[in-house]
Design an enzyme around this catalytic site. Structure first.
Site, mmCIF file in Angstrom:
data_model
loop_
_atom_site.group_PDB
_atom_site.id
_atom_site.type_symbol
_atom_site.label_atom_id
_atom_site.label_comp_id
_atom_site.label_asym_id
_atom_site.label_seq_id
_atom_site.Cartn_x
_atom_site.Cartn_y
_atom_site.Cartn_z
ATOM 1 C CG ASP A 204 -0.059 0.302 2.632
ATOM 2 O OD1 ASP A 204 1.182 0.236 2.548
ATOM 3 O OD2 ASP A 204 -0.953 0.446 3.597
ATOM 4 C CG ASP A 206 1.567 3.139 4.733
ATOM 5 O OD1 ASP A 206 0.373 2.851 4.920
ATOM 6 O OD2 ASP A 206 2.488 2.555 4.322
ATOM 7 C CG ASP A 288 -3.437 2.505 5.222
ATOM 8 O OD1 ASP A 288 -4.377 2.554 4.887
ATOM 9 O OD2 ASP A 288 -2.565 1.627 5.660
HETATM 10 P P1 TTP Z 1 2.016 -1.001 6.654
HETATM 11 O O1 TTP Z 1 1.454 -0.190 5.866
HETATM 12 O O2 TTP Z 1 0.958 -2.160 7.087
HETATM 13 O O3 TTP Z 1 3.433 -1.557 6.458
HETATM 14 P P2 TTP Z 1 4.555 -1.160 5.583
HETATM 15 O O4 TTP Z 1 4.281 0.058 4.865
HETATM 16 O O5 TTP Z 1 5.783 -1.092 6.350
HETATM 17 O O6 TTP Z 1 4.845 -2.183 4.598
HETATM 18 P P3 TTP Z 1 4.344 -2.363 3.043
HETATM 19 O O7 TTP Z 1 5.122 -2.181 2.254
HETATM 20 O O8 TTP Z 1 3.720 -4.058 3.175
HETATM 21 O O9 TTP Z 1 2.793 -1.635 3.132
HETATM 22 O O10 TTP Z 1 2.145 -0.051 8.082
HETATM 23 C C1 TTP Z 1 3.022 0.867 7.878
HETATM 24 C C2 TTP Z 1 3.063 1.425 9.226
HETATM 25 O O11 TTP Z 1 2.196 2.139 10.254
HETATM 26 C C3 TTP Z 1 3.757 0.454 10.305
HETATM 27 O O12 TTP Z 1 5.127 0.582 10.676
HETATM 28 C C4 TTP Z 1 2.839 0.466 11.682
HETATM 29 C C5 TTP Z 1 2.236 1.528 11.292
HETATM 30 N N1 TTP Z 1 0.635 1.297 11.632
HETATM 31 C C6 TTP Z 1 0.217 2.026 12.987
HETATM 32 O O13 TTP Z 1 0.693 2.742 13.454
HETATM 33 N N2 TTP Z 1 -1.202 1.612 12.982
HETATM 34 C C7 TTP Z 1 -1.864 0.763 12.422
HETATM 35 O O14 TTP Z 1 -3.068 0.592 12.842
HETATM 36 C C8 TTP Z 1 -1.306 0.191 11.362
HETATM 37 C C9 TTP Z 1 -2.200 -0.798 10.693
HETATM 38 C C10 TTP Z 1 -0.085 0.351 11.053
HETATM 39 MN MN MN Z 2 2.684 0.461 3.881
HETATM 40 MN MN MN Z 3 -0.586 0.983 5.612
#
Ligand code: TTP
Ligand code: MN
Ligand code: MN
Ligand code: MN
Length: 364
Positions: A204, A206, A288
Protein backbone atom coordinates in the site's frame (compact mmCIF):
# COMPACT_ATOMS: atom_id res chain seq x y z
CA UNK A 1 29.32 -10.00 0.33
CA UNK A 2 32.18 -9.09 2.65
CA UNK A 3 34.47 -12.12 2.96
CA UNK A 4 36.80 -10.64 5.58
CA UNK A 5 34.34 -10.23 8.44
CA UNK A 6 35.02 -12.36 11.51
CA UNK A 7 31.53 -13.43 12.70
CA UNK A 8 32.68 -13.88 16.29
CA UNK A 9 33.78 -10.24 16.39
CA UNK A 10 30.38 -8.86 15.34
CA UNK A 11 28.30 -7.59 18.26
CA UNK A 12 24.54 -7.68 17.70
CA UNK A 13 22.34 -5.94 20.27
CA UNK A 14 19.23 -7.67 21.60
CA UNK A 15 16.51 -5.14 20.66
CA UNK A 16 15.87 -4.44 16.97
CA UNK A 17 15.67 -0.70 17.76
CA UNK A 18 19.32 -0.83 18.92
CA UNK A 19 20.49 -2.19 15.56
CA UNK A 20 20.77 -1.04 11.98
CA UNK A 21 18.77 -3.28 9.66
CA UNK A 22 19.17 -2.50 5.96
CA UNK A 23 16.58 -3.46 3.35
CA UNK A 24 18.96 -5.78 1.52
CA UNK A 25 20.90 -8.26 3.59
CA UNK A 26 22.87 -11.52 3.29
CA UNK A 27 20.57 -14.12 4.82
CA UNK A 28 17.24 -14.20 2.96
CA UNK A 29 17.63 -17.97 2.52
CA UNK A 30 17.21 -18.24 6.30
CA UNK A 31 14.94 -15.29 7.10
CA UNK A 32 12.34 -16.30 4.49
CA UNK A 33 12.09 -19.71 6.17
CA UNK A 34 11.81 -18.31 9.70
CA UNK A 35 9.18 -15.81 8.54
CA UNK A 36 7.05 -18.64 7.14
CA UNK A 37 7.01 -20.19 10.62
CA UNK A 38 6.26 -16.78 12.15
CA UNK A 39 3.36 -16.23 9.79
CA UNK A 40 2.02 -19.72 10.43
CA UNK A 41 2.12 -19.11 14.20
CA UNK A 42 0.15 -15.91 13.61
CA UNK A 43 -2.44 -17.86 11.62
CA UNK A 44 -2.74 -20.17 14.63
CA UNK A 45 -3.23 -17.25 17.01
CA UNK A 46 0.09 -17.92 18.75
CA UNK A 47 1.54 -14.43 19.05
CA UNK A 48 4.44 -15.33 21.35
CA UNK A 49 5.74 -17.94 18.94
CA UNK A 50 5.17 -15.67 15.96
CA UNK A 51 7.21 -12.84 17.50
CA UNK A 52 9.99 -15.24 18.56
CA UNK A 53 10.50 -16.40 14.95
CA UNK A 54 10.25 -12.84 13.66
CA UNK A 55 12.89 -11.64 16.15
CA UNK A 56 15.19 -14.48 15.15
CA UNK A 57 14.80 -13.59 11.47
CA UNK A 58 15.42 -9.94 12.24
CA UNK A 59 18.75 -10.66 13.95
CA UNK A 60 19.93 -12.46 10.80
CA UNK A 61 18.90 -9.45 8.68
CA UNK A 62 21.27 -7.26 10.70
CA UNK A 63 24.32 -9.49 10.11
CA UNK A 64 27.02 -8.06 7.82
CA UNK A 65 27.82 -11.58 6.53
CA UNK A 66 26.10 -14.66 5.16
CA UNK A 67 25.71 -17.41 7.76
CA UNK A 68 27.81 -20.44 6.71
CA UNK A 69 27.71 -22.66 9.80
CA UNK A 70 26.31 -22.80 13.32
CA UNK A 71 29.55 -21.37 14.73
CA UNK A 72 28.67 -18.07 13.05
CA UNK A 73 25.61 -17.80 15.33
CA UNK A 74 27.35 -18.41 18.65
CA UNK A 75 27.18 -14.91 20.11
CA UNK A 76 23.84 -13.83 18.61
CA UNK A 77 20.76 -12.90 20.70
CA UNK A 78 17.12 -13.97 20.11
CA UNK A 79 17.86 -17.33 18.48
CA UNK A 80 15.79 -19.90 20.36
CA UNK A 81 16.21 -23.67 20.13
CA UNK A 82 13.52 -24.03 17.52
CA UNK A 83 14.97 -21.32 15.25
CA UNK A 84 18.43 -22.85 15.62
CA UNK A 85 17.14 -26.29 14.62
CA UNK A 86 15.56 -24.81 11.51
CA UNK A 87 18.72 -22.88 10.60
CA UNK A 88 20.89 -25.97 11.14
CA UNK A 89 18.73 -28.07 8.85
CA UNK A 90 18.82 -25.44 6.11
CA UNK A 91 22.61 -25.08 6.38
CA UNK A 92 23.06 -28.87 6.21
CA UNK A 93 20.32 -29.98 3.80
CA UNK A 94 19.45 -26.82 1.89
CA UNK A 95 15.91 -26.71 3.28
CA UNK A 96 13.86 -27.40 6.40
CA UNK A 97 11.18 -30.09 6.32
CA UNK A 98 9.04 -28.23 8.82
CA UNK A 99 9.17 -25.05 6.74
CA UNK A 100 8.45 -26.83 3.47
CA UNK A 101 5.52 -28.83 4.85
CA UNK A 102 4.12 -25.66 6.43
CA UNK A 103 4.47 -23.73 3.20
CA UNK A 104 2.63 -26.47 1.29
CA UNK A 105 -0.06 -27.14 3.87
CA UNK A 106 -3.69 -26.61 3.00
CA UNK A 107 -4.19 -24.42 6.08
CA UNK A 108 -1.21 -22.16 5.43
CA UNK A 109 -2.12 -21.61 1.79
CA UNK A 110 -5.78 -20.98 2.53
CA UNK A 111 -5.01 -18.58 5.39
CA UNK A 112 -2.54 -16.72 3.20
CA UNK A 113 -5.10 -16.36 0.41
CA UNK A 114 -7.96 -15.40 2.73
CA UNK A 115 -6.06 -12.94 4.96
CA UNK A 116 -4.69 -11.48 1.73
CA UNK A 117 -8.17 -10.07 1.10
CA UNK A 118 -8.46 -6.44 2.23
CA UNK A 119 -10.74 -6.33 5.28
CA UNK A 120 -10.16 -9.93 6.33
CA UNK A 121 -8.22 -10.67 9.53
CA UNK A 122 -6.92 -13.93 10.97
CA UNK A 123 -10.07 -14.61 13.00
CA UNK A 124 -12.44 -14.35 10.03
CA UNK A 125 -10.10 -16.28 7.73
CA UNK A 126 -9.82 -19.05 10.32
CA UNK A 127 -13.60 -19.34 10.63
CA UNK A 128 -13.94 -19.57 6.84
CA UNK A 129 -11.11 -22.11 6.65
CA UNK A 130 -12.88 -24.33 9.20
CA UNK A 131 -16.05 -24.02 7.11
CA UNK A 132 -14.11 -25.44 4.17
CA UNK A 133 -13.46 -22.21 2.24
CA UNK A 134 -10.04 -21.78 0.65
CA UNK A 135 -9.97 -18.77 -1.67
CA UNK A 136 -11.75 -15.52 -2.60
CA UNK A 137 -13.60 -17.48 -5.30
CA UNK A 138 -15.05 -19.81 -2.63
CA UNK A 139 -16.48 -16.79 -0.76
CA UNK A 140 -18.21 -15.63 -3.89
CA UNK A 141 -19.42 -19.12 -4.80
CA UNK A 142 -20.91 -19.85 -1.37
CA UNK A 143 -22.47 -16.40 -1.02
CA UNK A 144 -20.72 -15.44 2.23
CA UNK A 145 -21.91 -12.34 4.07
CA UNK A 146 -19.23 -9.71 3.49
CA UNK A 147 -18.90 -6.26 5.02
CA UNK A 148 -18.23 -3.22 2.82
CA UNK A 149 -14.43 -3.46 3.19
CA UNK A 150 -14.42 -7.17 2.36
CA UNK A 151 -16.63 -6.60 -0.67
CA UNK A 152 -14.10 -4.09 -1.97
CA UNK A 153 -11.32 -6.52 -1.04
CA UNK A 154 -12.85 -9.29 -3.15
CA UNK A 155 -13.80 -6.94 -6.00
CA UNK A 156 -10.26 -5.55 -6.36
CA UNK A 157 -8.43 -8.68 -5.20
CA UNK A 158 -6.20 -9.12 -8.26
CA UNK A 159 -5.07 -5.49 -8.35
CA UNK A 160 -4.45 -5.39 -4.60
CA UNK A 161 -2.29 -8.52 -4.85
CA UNK A 162 0.03 -6.75 -7.28
CA UNK A 163 2.86 -4.88 -5.55
CA UNK A 164 2.69 -1.09 -5.67
CA UNK A 165 5.85 0.38 -7.23
CA UNK A 166 7.71 3.46 -6.02
CA UNK A 167 6.76 5.16 -9.31
CA UNK A 168 3.07 4.52 -8.56
CA UNK A 169 3.57 5.75 -4.99
CA UNK A 170 5.06 8.98 -6.39
CA UNK A 171 2.05 9.53 -8.66
CA UNK A 172 -0.27 8.99 -5.69
CA UNK A 173 1.87 11.39 -3.61
CA UNK A 174 1.24 14.10 -6.21
CA UNK A 175 -2.50 13.43 -6.13
CA UNK A 176 -2.67 13.47 -2.32
CA UNK A 177 -0.62 16.69 -2.22
CA UNK A 178 -2.97 18.33 -4.69
CA UNK A 179 -6.03 17.25 -2.70
CA UNK A 180 -4.61 18.42 0.63
CA UNK A 181 -3.43 21.77 -0.80
CA UNK A 182 -6.86 22.38 -2.27
CA UNK A 183 -8.64 21.94 1.06
CA UNK A 184 -6.02 23.22 3.55
CA UNK A 185 -3.21 25.48 2.29
CA UNK A 186 0.00 25.19 4.32
CA UNK A 187 -0.56 21.55 5.30
CA UNK A 188 2.43 19.18 5.25
CA UNK A 189 2.36 15.70 3.72
CA UNK A 190 4.89 12.95 4.32
CA UNK A 191 5.25 9.55 2.61
CA UNK A 192 5.46 6.91 5.35
CA UNK A 193 5.68 3.13 5.84
CA UNK A 194 7.83 0.93 3.64
CA UNK A 195 8.50 3.59 1.02
CA UNK A 196 10.03 5.90 3.66
CA UNK A 197 12.33 3.00 4.58
CA UNK A 198 13.52 2.85 0.97
CA UNK A 199 11.44 -0.09 -0.28
CA UNK A 200 10.99 -0.27 -4.05
CA UNK A 201 7.54 -1.90 -3.75
CA UNK A 202 4.85 -2.08 -1.11
CA UNK A 203 1.40 -3.52 -0.42
CA UNK A 204 0.00 0.00 0.00
CA UNK A 205 1.03 3.67 0.19
CA UNK A 206 0.99 5.42 3.58
CA UNK A 207 0.75 9.19 4.18
CA UNK A 208 0.93 11.35 7.26
CA UNK A 209 -0.63 14.82 7.09
CA UNK A 210 -0.33 17.74 9.52
CA UNK A 211 -0.49 21.55 9.70
CA UNK A 212 2.02 23.77 11.55
CA UNK A 213 -0.83 25.66 13.19
CA UNK A 214 -2.19 23.29 15.87
CA UNK A 215 -5.93 22.76 15.48
CA UNK A 216 -6.04 23.55 11.74
CA UNK A 217 -5.85 19.81 11.04
CA UNK A 218 -9.13 19.09 12.86
CA UNK A 219 -11.79 17.65 10.60
CA UNK A 220 -9.37 17.61 7.66
CA UNK A 221 -9.90 14.03 6.53
CA UNK A 222 -13.52 14.31 5.30
CA UNK A 223 -12.50 17.38 3.27
CA UNK A 224 -9.68 15.42 1.63
CA UNK A 225 -11.83 12.39 0.86
CA UNK A 226 -14.65 14.58 -0.49
CA UNK A 227 -12.19 16.28 -2.85
CA UNK A 228 -10.83 12.92 -4.01
CA UNK A 229 -14.32 11.50 -4.41
CA UNK A 230 -15.43 14.46 -6.54
CA UNK A 231 -12.46 13.79 -8.84
CA UNK A 232 -13.53 10.14 -9.13
CA UNK A 233 -10.25 8.95 -7.57
CA UNK A 234 -11.65 6.78 -4.77
CA UNK A 235 -12.98 3.24 -5.15
CA UNK A 236 -13.42 2.75 -1.40
CA UNK A 237 -12.81 4.70 1.78
CA UNK A 238 -13.51 4.39 5.45
CA UNK A 239 -12.60 7.24 7.76
CA UNK A 240 -12.32 6.89 11.52
CA UNK A 241 -12.34 9.89 13.84
CA UNK A 242 -9.51 10.96 16.09
CA UNK A 243 -10.17 9.38 19.47
CA UNK A 244 -6.96 10.32 21.25
CA UNK A 245 -7.06 11.71 24.79
CA UNK A 246 -3.67 12.35 26.32
CA UNK A 247 -4.64 11.35 29.85
CA UNK A 248 -5.53 7.88 28.59
CA UNK A 249 -2.06 7.32 27.21
CA UNK A 250 -0.21 6.93 30.51
CA UNK A 251 0.80 3.63 32.10
CA UNK A 252 -2.80 2.67 32.89
CA UNK A 253 -3.64 2.22 29.23
CA UNK A 254 -3.71 -1.33 27.90
CA UNK A 255 -0.96 -1.92 25.34
CA UNK A 256 -2.42 -1.69 21.87
CA UNK A 257 -0.65 -1.15 18.57
CA UNK A 258 -3.56 0.69 17.03
CA UNK A 259 -3.27 4.45 17.31
CA UNK A 260 -6.22 6.81 17.52
CA UNK A 261 -5.48 9.39 14.84
CA UNK A 262 -8.06 10.53 12.35
CA UNK A 263 -7.36 8.04 9.62
CA UNK A 264 -8.64 6.74 6.35
CA UNK A 265 -8.25 3.27 4.86
CA UNK A 266 -8.85 3.69 1.16
CA UNK A 267 -8.55 2.20 -2.29
CA UNK A 268 -7.48 4.63 -5.01
CA UNK A 269 -8.35 4.41 -8.68
CA UNK A 270 -4.98 5.05 -10.30
CA UNK A 271 -4.72 5.83 -14.01
CA UNK A 272 -2.12 3.63 -15.70
CA UNK A 273 -0.70 2.90 -19.12
CA UNK A 274 0.78 5.13 -21.80
CA UNK A 275 -0.53 8.39 -23.19
CA UNK A 276 -2.22 6.46 -25.98
CA UNK A 277 -5.82 6.37 -24.83
CA UNK A 278 -6.40 2.99 -26.45
CA UNK A 279 -4.10 1.17 -24.04
CA UNK A 280 -4.59 3.29 -20.95
CA UNK A 281 -6.59 1.99 -18.03
CA UNK A 282 -6.53 2.01 -14.28
CA UNK A 283 -5.65 -0.14 -11.31
CA UNK A 284 -6.75 -0.24 -7.68
CA UNK A 285 -4.16 0.73 -5.02
CA UNK A 286 -4.47 0.60 -1.23
CA UNK A 287 -3.74 3.97 0.39
CA UNK A 288 -3.62 4.82 4.11
CA UNK A 289 -4.05 8.47 5.12
CA UNK A 290 -3.40 9.65 8.67
CA UNK A 291 -3.86 13.14 10.10
CA UNK A 292 -1.79 14.18 13.11
CA UNK A 293 -1.81 17.36 15.22
CA UNK A 294 1.51 19.19 14.84
CA UNK A 295 2.47 18.59 18.49
CA UNK A 296 2.33 14.80 17.89
CA UNK A 297 3.88 14.82 14.43
CA UNK A 298 7.32 13.49 15.49
CA UNK A 299 5.70 10.57 17.35
CA UNK A 300 3.35 9.87 14.47
CA UNK A 301 6.28 9.96 12.04
CA UNK A 302 8.25 7.47 14.13
CA UNK A 303 5.18 5.26 14.60
CA UNK A 304 4.21 5.19 10.94
CA UNK A 305 7.65 4.52 9.48
CA UNK A 306 7.88 0.93 10.70
CA UNK A 307 8.87 -1.75 10.23
CA UNK A 308 6.22 -3.36 12.41
CA UNK A 309 8.86 -5.29 14.34
CA UNK A 310 10.98 -2.16 14.75
CA UNK A 311 7.94 -0.37 16.22
CA UNK A 312 7.17 -3.24 18.52
CA UNK A 313 10.76 -3.36 19.75
CA UNK A 314 10.84 0.41 20.35
CA UNK A 315 7.80 0.09 22.61
CA UNK A 316 9.25 -2.95 24.38
CA UNK A 317 12.55 -1.12 24.92
CA UNK A 318 10.73 1.94 26.26
CA UNK A 319 8.67 -0.11 28.72
CA UNK A 320 11.19 -2.70 29.88
CA UNK A 321 14.41 -0.73 29.84
CA UNK A 322 13.29 2.88 30.42
CA UNK A 323 9.97 2.68 32.32
CA UNK A 324 8.45 4.81 29.61
CA UNK A 325 5.41 4.26 27.44
CA UNK A 326 5.76 5.07 23.73
CA UNK A 327 2.91 5.38 21.25
CA UNK A 328 2.38 7.12 17.91
CA UNK A 329 1.02 10.05 19.92
CA UNK A 330 3.37 10.56 22.84
CA UNK A 331 6.14 9.39 25.15
CA UNK A 332 5.21 9.09 28.80
CA UNK A 333 7.91 8.83 31.48
CA UNK A 334 6.53 6.82 34.41
CA UNK A 335 9.41 7.71 36.74
CA UNK A 336 8.94 11.46 36.33
CA UNK A 337 5.20 11.06 35.72
CA UNK A 338 5.26 13.40 32.72
CA UNK A 339 4.95 13.53 28.94
CA UNK A 340 8.17 14.23 27.03
CA UNK A 341 7.70 16.67 24.15
CA UNK A 342 9.53 16.20 20.86
CA UNK A 343 9.66 17.99 17.53
CA UNK A 344 11.87 15.43 15.77
CA UNK A 345 12.46 11.67 15.68
CA UNK A 346 16.04 12.33 16.80
CA UNK A 347 14.77 13.80 20.09
CA UNK A 348 12.64 10.72 20.74
CA UNK A 349 15.57 8.34 20.22
CA UNK A 350 17.60 10.55 22.58
CA UNK A 351 14.91 10.43 25.32
CA UNK A 352 14.92 6.64 24.94
CA UNK A 353 18.71 6.47 25.28
CA UNK A 354 19.02 5.00 21.79
CA UNK A 355 21.37 5.84 18.96
CA UNK A 356 19.37 7.43 16.11
CA UNK A 357 18.53 4.86 13.42
CA UNK A 358 17.59 6.41 10.06
CA UNK A 359 14.44 5.09 8.33
CA UNK A 360 16.43 3.14 5.71
CA UNK A 361 17.93 1.05 8.53
CA UNK A 362 14.67 0.29 10.34
CA UNK A 363 13.90 -2.70 8.11
CA UNK A 364 13.89 -5.07 11.08
P1 TTP B 1 1.95 -1.01 6.71
O1 TTP B 1 1.52 -0.16 5.60
O2 TTP B 1 1.04 -2.13 7.10
O3 TTP B 1 3.38 -1.67 6.46
P2 TTP B 1 4.64 -1.18 5.62
O4 TTP B 1 4.37 0.13 4.95
O5 TTP B 1 5.81 -1.23 6.55
O6 TTP B 1 4.85 -2.33 4.56
P3 TTP B 1 4.10 -2.50 3.14
O7 TTP B 1 5.12 -2.14 2.12
O8 TTP B 1 3.71 -3.94 3.09
O9 TTP B 1 2.92 -1.59 3.12
O10 TTP B 1 2.16 -0.12 8.01
C1 TTP B 1 2.97 1.04 7.99
C2 TTP B 1 3.27 1.50 9.37
O11 TTP B 1 2.13 2.02 10.00
C3 TTP B 1 3.76 0.39 10.27
O12 TTP B 1 5.08 0.65 10.63
C4 TTP B 1 2.98 0.44 11.52
C5 TTP B 1 2.09 1.63 11.35
N1 TTP B 1 0.70 1.32 11.72
C6 TTP B 1 0.15 1.94 12.82
O13 TTP B 1 0.81 2.73 13.50
N2 TTP B 1 -1.14 1.66 13.15
C7 TTP B 1 -1.89 0.80 12.44
O14 TTP B 1 -3.05 0.58 12.78
C8 TTP B 1 -1.28 0.14 11.29
C9 TTP B 1 -2.05 -0.84 10.46
C10 TTP B 1 0.00 0.45 10.96
MN1 MN C 1 2.62 0.42 3.83
MN1 MN D 1 -0.51 0.87 5.56
MN1 MN E 1 2.32 -4.94 4.90
Amino acid sequence: PKPNIDPTAVLIKAYACQRRTPLKHHNSFLTDALEILSQNAEYNDNEGRSVAFRRAASVLKALPYRVKNMEDLKSLPCLGDHSQRVIKEILEDGSSREVESTRQSDQFQAMKALTGIFGVGVRTADRWFREGLRSPDDLFRTGQQLNRAQQAGVQYYDDLQKPVTKAEADVISDIVEKAVRAVLPGAEIRLMGGFRRGKEVGHDVDFLITHPEEGKEEGLMPKITNWLEEQGLLLYQKTTRNSYLEKMDGPARAPNNMDRFERCFSIFKLQTGSERASVSGWRAVRVDLVVSPYSQFAFATLGWTGSKLFERELRRWAGQEKHMSLSSHALFDSKQNLYLRAKTEEEIFAYLGLEFIPPSERNA
